[in-house]
Write a protein that holds these residues in place. Structure first.
Motif, PDB file in Angstrom:
ATOM      1  N   GLY A   8       0.826  -1.220   0.000  1.00 49.74           N
ATOM      2  CA  GLY A   8       0.000   0.000   0.000  1.00 49.74           C
ATOM      3  C   GLY A   8       0.848   1.253   0.000  1.00 49.74           C
ATOM      4  N   ARG A  10       0.989   3.910  -2.154  1.00 46.99           N
ATOM      5  CA  ARG A  10       0.595   5.053  -2.984  1.00 46.99           C
ATOM      6  C   ARG A  10       0.832   6.395  -2.278  1.00 46.99           C
ATOM      7  NH1 ARG A  10      -5.344   4.845  -4.216  1.00 46.99           N
ATOM      8  NH2 ARG A  10      -4.796   2.861  -5.176  1.00 46.99           N
ATOM      9  N   ILE A  12       0.541   7.296   2.074  1.00 44.50           N
ATOM     10  CA  ILE A  12       1.206   7.224   3.381  1.00 44.50           C
ATOM     11  C   ILE A  12       2.346   6.193   3.337  1.00 44.50           C
ATOM     12  CG2 ILE A  12       0.870   6.693   5.829  1.00 44.50           C
ATOM     13  CD1 ILE A  12      -2.040   7.738   5.495  1.00 44.50           C
ATOM     14  N   LYS A  32      -0.050  -2.684  -6.554  1.00 49.33           N
ATOM     15  CA  LYS A  32      -0.993  -3.257  -7.527  1.00 49.33           C
ATOM     16  C   LYS A  32      -1.006  -2.395  -8.784  1.00 49.33           C
ATOM     17  CE  LYS A  32      -5.888  -4.447  -7.965  1.00 49.33           C
ATOM     18  NZ  LYS A  32      -7.192  -4.031  -7.451  1.00 49.33           N
ATOM     19  N   SER A  34       0.482   1.128  -8.478  1.00 47.66           N
ATOM     20  CA  SER A  34       1.379   2.286  -8.268  1.00 47.66           C
ATOM     21  C   SER A  34       2.828   2.026  -8.684  1.00 47.66           C
ATOM     22  CB  SER A  34       1.334   2.728  -6.809  1.00 47.66           C
ATOM     23  OG  SER A  34       0.119   3.354  -6.537  1.00 47.66           O
ATOM     24  N   GLY A  54       1.512  -7.075  -7.408  1.00 50.86           N
ATOM     25  CA  GLY A  54       0.624  -8.165  -7.014  1.00 50.86           C
ATOM     26  C   GLY A  54      -0.743  -7.650  -6.624  1.00 50.86           C
ATOM     27  N   ASP A  55      -1.726  -8.505  -6.780  1.00 53.17           N
ATOM     28  CA  ASP A  55      -3.075  -8.187  -6.311  1.00 53.17           C
ATOM     29  C   ASP A  55      -3.288  -8.936  -5.002  1.00 53.17           C
ATOM     30  OD1 ASP A  55      -5.714  -7.877  -5.747  1.00 53.17           O
ATOM     31  OD2 ASP A  55      -6.453  -8.551  -7.700  1.00 53.17           O
ATOM     32  N   PRO A 105      -7.649  -7.974   0.447  1.00 50.74           N
ATOM     33  CA  PRO A 105      -6.357  -7.268   0.604  1.00 50.74           C
ATOM     34  C   PRO A 105      -6.117  -6.739   2.019  1.00 50.74           C
ATOM     35  CG  PRO A 105      -7.878  -5.992  -0.758  1.00 50.74           C
ATOM     36  CD  PRO A 105      -8.534  -7.309  -0.502  1.00 50.74           C
ATOM     37  N   PHE A 135      -1.956  -1.115   9.459  1.00 50.82           N
ATOM     38  CA  PHE A 135      -2.628   0.180   9.536  1.00 50.82           C
ATOM     39  C   PHE A 135      -4.136  -0.026   9.568  1.00 50.82           C
ATOM     40  CE2 PHE A 135       0.102   3.908   9.486  1.00 50.82           C
ATOM     41  CZ  PHE A 135       1.326   3.268   9.541  1.00 50.82           C
ATOM     42  N   LYS A 155     -11.650  -3.959   8.142  1.00 52.00           N
ATOM     43  CA  LYS A 155     -10.745  -3.353   9.134  1.00 52.00           C
ATOM     44  C   LYS A 155     -10.971  -3.978  10.518  1.00 52.00           C
ATOM     45  CE  LYS A 155      -8.241  -0.132   6.971  1.00 52.00           C
ATOM     46  NZ  LYS A 155      -6.804  -0.308   6.697  1.00 52.00           N
ATOM     47  N   LEU A 180      -5.400   4.902  12.388  1.00 54.31           N
ATOM     48  CA  LEU A 180      -5.273   6.302  11.959  1.00 54.31           C
ATOM     49  C   LEU A 180      -6.602   7.040  11.939  1.00 54.31           C
ATOM     50  CD1 LEU A 180      -2.880   6.453   8.861  1.00 54.31           C
ATOM     51  CD2 LEU A 180      -2.448   7.273  11.191  1.00 54.31           C
ATOM     52  N   THR A 183      -5.850  11.722   7.892  1.00 51.21           N
ATOM     53  CA  THR A 183      -4.431  12.039   7.674  1.00 51.21           C
ATOM     54  C   THR A 183      -4.233  12.668   6.297  1.00 51.21           C
ATOM     55  OG1 THR A 183      -3.914  10.099   9.037  1.00 51.21           O
ATOM     56  CG2 THR A 183      -2.092  11.050   7.769  1.00 51.21           C
ATOM     57  N   TRP A 194     -13.793  16.927   3.696  1.00 50.36           N
ATOM     58  CA  TRP A 194     -12.563  16.599   4.428  1.00 50.36           C
ATOM     59  C   TRP A 194     -12.429  17.484   5.653  1.00 50.36           C
ATOM     60  CZ3 TRP A 194      -9.564  12.891   5.428  1.00 50.36           C
ATOM     61  CH2 TRP A 194      -8.229  13.067   5.829  1.00 50.36           C
TER      62      TRP A 194
HETATM   63  N1  LIG Z   1      -5.630   8.547   4.469  1.00 49.73           N
HETATM   64  C1  LIG Z   1      -6.169   8.638   5.668  1.00 49.73           C
HETATM   65  O1  LIG Z   1      -6.468   9.737   6.161  1.00 49.73           O
HETATM   66  C2  LIG Z   1      -6.434   7.373   6.468  1.00 49.73           C
HETATM   67  C3  LIG Z   1      -7.357   7.412   7.527  1.00 49.73           C
HETATM   68  C4  LIG Z   1      -7.583   6.251   8.258  1.00 49.73           C
HETATM   69  C5  LIG Z   1      -6.893   5.082   7.956  1.00 49.73           C
HETATM   70  N2  LIG Z   1      -5.997   5.085   6.901  1.00 49.73           N
HETATM   71  C6  LIG Z   1      -5.299   3.829   6.579  1.00 49.73           C
HETATM   72  O2  LIG Z   1      -3.926   4.078   6.310  1.00 49.73           O
HETATM   73  C7  LIG Z   1      -3.475   3.249   5.239  1.00 49.73           C
HETATM   74  C8  LIG Z   1      -2.873   4.109   4.114  1.00 49.73           C
HETATM   75  O3  LIG Z   1      -3.820   5.057   3.690  1.00 49.73           O
HETATM   76  P1  LIG Z   1      -3.614   5.889   2.338  1.00 49.73           P
HETATM   77  O4  LIG Z   1      -4.635   6.969   2.348  1.00 49.73           O
HETATM   78  O5  LIG Z   1      -2.175   6.210   2.168  1.00 49.73           O
HETATM   79  O6  LIG Z   1      -4.029   4.784   1.263  1.00 49.73           O
HETATM   80  P2  LIG Z   1      -4.351   5.032  -0.306  1.00 49.73           P
HETATM   81  O7  LIG Z   1      -3.591   6.193  -0.828  1.00 49.73           O
HETATM   82  O8  LIG Z   1      -5.855   5.033  -0.463  1.00 49.73           O
HETATM   83  O9  LIG Z   1      -3.742   3.738  -0.950  1.00 49.73           O
HETATM   84  C9  LIG Z   1      -4.316   2.485  -0.793  1.00 49.73           C
HETATM   85  C10 LIG Z   1      -3.241   1.483  -1.112  1.00 49.73           C
HETATM   86  O10 LIG Z   1      -3.802   0.175  -1.042  1.00 49.73           O
HETATM   87  C11 LIG Z   1      -3.277  -0.573  -2.107  1.00 49.73           C
HETATM   88  N3  LIG Z   1      -4.218  -1.643  -2.472  1.00 49.73           N
HETATM   89  C12 LIG Z   1      -5.581  -1.577  -2.509  1.00 49.73           C
HETATM   90  N4  LIG Z   1      -6.082  -2.749  -2.947  1.00 49.73           N
HETATM   91  C13 LIG Z   1      -5.017  -3.563  -3.193  1.00 49.73           C
HETATM   92  C14 LIG Z   1      -4.883  -4.890  -3.671  1.00 49.73           C
HETATM   93  N5  LIG Z   1      -5.941  -5.648  -3.990  1.00 49.73           N
HETATM   94  N6  LIG Z   1      -3.633  -5.396  -3.820  1.00 49.73           N
HETATM   95  C15 LIG Z   1      -2.529  -4.651  -3.508  1.00 49.73           C
HETATM   96  N7  LIG Z   1      -2.592  -3.394  -3.046  1.00 49.73           N
HETATM   97  C16 LIG Z   1      -3.818  -2.852  -2.892  1.00 49.73           C
HETATM   98  C17 LIG Z   1      -3.097   0.414  -3.264  1.00 49.73           C
HETATM   99  O11 LIG Z   1      -2.093  -0.098  -4.139  1.00 49.73           O
HETATM  100  P3  LIG Z   1      -1.805   0.547  -5.594  1.00 49.73           P
HETATM  101  O12 LIG Z   1      -1.707   2.029  -5.384  1.00 49.73           O
HETATM  102  O13 LIG Z   1      -0.517  -0.082  -6.003  1.00 49.73           O
HETATM  103  O14 LIG Z   1      -2.947   0.175  -6.476  1.00 49.73           O
HETATM  104  C18 LIG Z   1      -2.675   1.678  -2.514  1.00 49.73           C
HETATM  105  O15 LIG Z   1      -1.270   1.783  -2.449  1.00 49.73           O
HETATM  106  C19 LIG Z   1      -4.667   2.430   4.795  1.00 49.73           C
HETATM  107  O16 LIG Z   1      -4.619   1.179   5.427  1.00 49.73           O
HETATM  108  C20 LIG Z   1      -5.850   3.222   5.301  1.00 49.73           C
HETATM  109  O17 LIG Z   1      -6.994   2.422   5.559  1.00 49.73           O
HETATM  110  C21 LIG Z   1      -5.761   6.197   6.144  1.00 49.73           C
END
Ligand SMILES: NC(=O)c1ccc[n+]([C@@H]2O[C@H](COP(=O)([O-])OP(=O)(O)OC[C@H]3O[C@@H](n4cnc5c(N)ncnc54)[C@H](OP(=O)(O)O)[C@@H]3O)[C@@H](O)[C@H]2O)c1
Length: 243
Positions: A8, A10, A12, A32, A34, A54-55, A105, A135, A155, A180, A183, A194
């Motif tokens: 993951g 992309r 964070i 997957k 990125s 990978g998926d 995933p 996470f 989750k 989290l 963020t 947001w």
């Molecule tokens: N952003 C926030 O404010 C926030 C808040 C609460 C919790 N979180 C948690 O923090 C973590 C990171 O958040 P983020 O916002 O940085 O995430 P994000 O930008 O939405 O990215 C999601 C990531 O999950 C990967 N992914 C999804 N399905 C997949 C699959 N089938 N196989 C492989 N990879 C897969 C994607 O890979 P590809 O890009 O390679 O496709 C991507 O890198 C997550 O666990 C999220 O739930 C984030």
């Protein structure tokens, strides 16, 4: 040199990878779609960056990614699991594929990758053989948002899996999670929506990436904590009701 597998990457995950690389780690990315993130990190850090496409919905992809990255890096010291879809699935229209799209995933891949990593980490010569960080999400279990049933089911399973794995992998491997709060803005959220999320935190600010990196790096060093889910959410979990 210490070696981390990160899923993951992309947003964070990219920041965490960059920070570990700048501190001398070898980092194995699982992506997957990125690929550009891999390229970006490879351009900056060269042959200390490894990657597997990978998926993680697929059991065999989760296994293959761990095995290949471990082989390429000569082992694994840490596993950081951020991969997670985050899509609205209103109950009226939720389908089996929505559940699988999130559950596999987020939760299944975590279990599969921990299972694969156990024998790999146990070969390490350090006292503590490995550290695993998942996470999660502050709203999981007690205060889920409406319309995100598939995401919260997954989750919730991930939070449980952290405790299951902490027990299964003790005493050699430590397993913890960071739950989290807001963020980084999800791409499909308006600025206004947001800001509403952020205003619901007692601290009235988004979680800082600096804090995410520091807490992650603390959990990569901690010696006497396992099975813990730490809220890093600008206090959101004490503010009450969710909509
Ligand atoms: N952003 C926030 O404010 C926030 C808040 C609460 C919790 N979180 C948690 O923090 C973590 C990171 O958040 P983020 O916002 O940085 O995430 P994000 O930008 O939405 O990215 C999601 C990531 O999950 C990967 N992914 C999804 N399905 C997949 C699959 N089938 N196989 C492989 N990879 C897969 C994607 O890979 P590809 O890009 O390679 O496709 C991507 O890198 C997550 O666990 C999220 O739930 C984030």
């Amino acid at each position: 040199m210490k070696r981390a597998v990160i899923t993951g990457v992309r947003r964070i995950g990219y920041e965490i990878a960059k920070s570990l690389l700048s501190k001398g780690w070898l980092v194995g990315l699982v992506y997957k779609t990125s690929q550009e993130i891999y390229q970006k990190l490879f351009e900056e850090f060269g042959d200390r960056v490894f990657a597997q496409k990978g998926d993680l919905s697929l059991w065999e992809d989760a296994q293959r990614c761990v095995r290949n990255l471990s082989e390429e890096m000569g082992g694994v010291d840490a596993f950081i699991h951020l991969a997670s879809p985050y899509e609205a699935t209103p109950l009226e229209s939720v389908r089996e594929e929505d559940i699988e799209h999130h559950f596999k995933p987020i939760a299944q891949a975590f279990l599969v990758m921990c299972k694969e990593l156990k024998p790999i980490m146990l070969k390490n010569s350090t006292d503590i053989k490995g550290r695993i960080i998942a996470f999660g999400d502050w709203a999981t279990n007690t205060t889920p948002y409406r319309n995100y049933s598939a995401y919260f089911l997954a989750k919730g399973a991930l939070h449980t899996a952290v405790k299951v794995m902490a027990k299964e992998l003790a005493p050699e491997i430590l397993v913890n999670a960071i739950a989290l709060g807001p963020t980084v803005k999800p791409p499909d959220f308006s600025e206004e929506r947001w800001q509403e999320y952020i205003n619901k935190t007692p601290l009235k600010r988004a979680v800082s990436l600096k804090d995410v990196i520091k807490l992650t790096e603390y959990l990569l060093e901690v010696e006497s904590m396992t099975g813990e889910i730490l809220f890093l959410d600008s206090g959101r979990h004490v503010a009450g009701e969710c909509t």
